[in-house]
Design a protein around this motif. Structure first.
Motif, short mmCIF file in Angstrom:
data_model
loop_
_atom_site.label_atom_id
_atom_site.label_comp_id
_atom_site.label_asym_id
_atom_site.label_seq_id
_atom_site.Cartn_x
_atom_site.Cartn_y
_atom_site.Cartn_z
N PRO A 162 137.36 56.50 27.20
CA PRO A 162 137.99 55.18 27.33
C PRO A 162 138.78 54.84 26.07
CG PRO A 162 135.68 55.10 27.97
CD PRO A 162 135.92 56.44 27.35
N ALA A 163 139.92 54.18 26.24
CA ALA A 163 140.79 53.83 25.11
C ALA A 163 140.05 53.00 24.07
CB ALA A 163 142.03 53.09 25.61
N ARG A 164 139.22 52.07 24.51
CA ARG A 164 138.49 51.22 23.55
C ARG A 164 137.59 52.06 22.64
NH1 ARG A 164 137.01 46.44 27.75
NH2 ARG A 164 139.05 45.46 27.65
N GLU A 165 136.97 53.06 23.21
CA GLU A 165 136.09 53.94 22.43
C GLU A 165 136.89 54.72 21.38
OE1 GLU A 165 133.78 58.02 23.40
OE2 GLU A 165 133.37 56.37 24.79
N VAL A 166 138.03 55.22 21.77
CA VAL A 166 138.86 55.98 20.85
C VAL A 166 139.38 55.08 19.74
CG1 VAL A 166 141.01 57.32 20.63
CG2 VAL A 166 139.51 57.66 22.60
N LEU A 178 138.66 55.42 15.72
CA LEU A 178 139.76 55.55 14.75
C LEU A 178 139.66 54.47 13.67
CD1 LEU A 178 142.74 56.41 17.11
CD2 LEU A 178 141.61 57.93 15.49
N LYS A 179 139.27 53.28 14.05
CA LYS A 179 139.14 52.20 13.07
C LYS A 179 138.04 52.50 12.07
CE LYS A 179 141.00 48.37 15.75
NZ LYS A 179 140.71 47.09 16.42
N THR A 180 136.93 53.06 12.52
CA THR A 180 135.84 53.36 11.59
C THR A 180 136.22 54.52 10.67
OG1 THR A 180 134.76 54.85 13.18
CG2 THR A 180 134.04 52.54 13.16
#
Length: 89
Positions: free
Chosen positions: A76-80, A84-86
């Motif tokens: 899912p895009a939210r997971e990716v 990436l933010k972390t």
């Protein structure tokens, strides 16, 4: 697109190379070059060639994405985005 209007023998290419290059850049239509009555090469302007290469690259990316989706190698895009933010911190 019909190429029949843009078919020329190699002798025409040899005699009119500079004019042909101008016409290709202006019309952005490819020209088929024949030798002994058989199609042997296609000439096109650089901008059209580059555009075609970009289109092929995008189509390849889409095909690879479809293969990943069919093989269920997707997230899912939210997971990716969260991952990436972390990583960027």
């Amino acid at each position: 697109m019909r190429y029949s209007a843009q078919v020329k023998p190699i002798s025409y290419l040899k005699a009119n190379a500079a004019e042909i290059l101008l016409d290709l850049a202006e019309s952005r239509e490819p020209m088929v070059i024949t030798q002994n009555g058989e199609a042997k090469a296609v000439l096109q302007d650089v901008a059209s060639y580059e555009q075609g290469q970009e289109t092929l690259a995008l189509l390849k990316l889409l095909a690879l994405g479809n293969q990943d989706a069919e093989a269920r190698r997707i997230r899912p895009a939210r997971e990716v985005i969260a991952r990436l933010k972390t990583k960027s911190r």
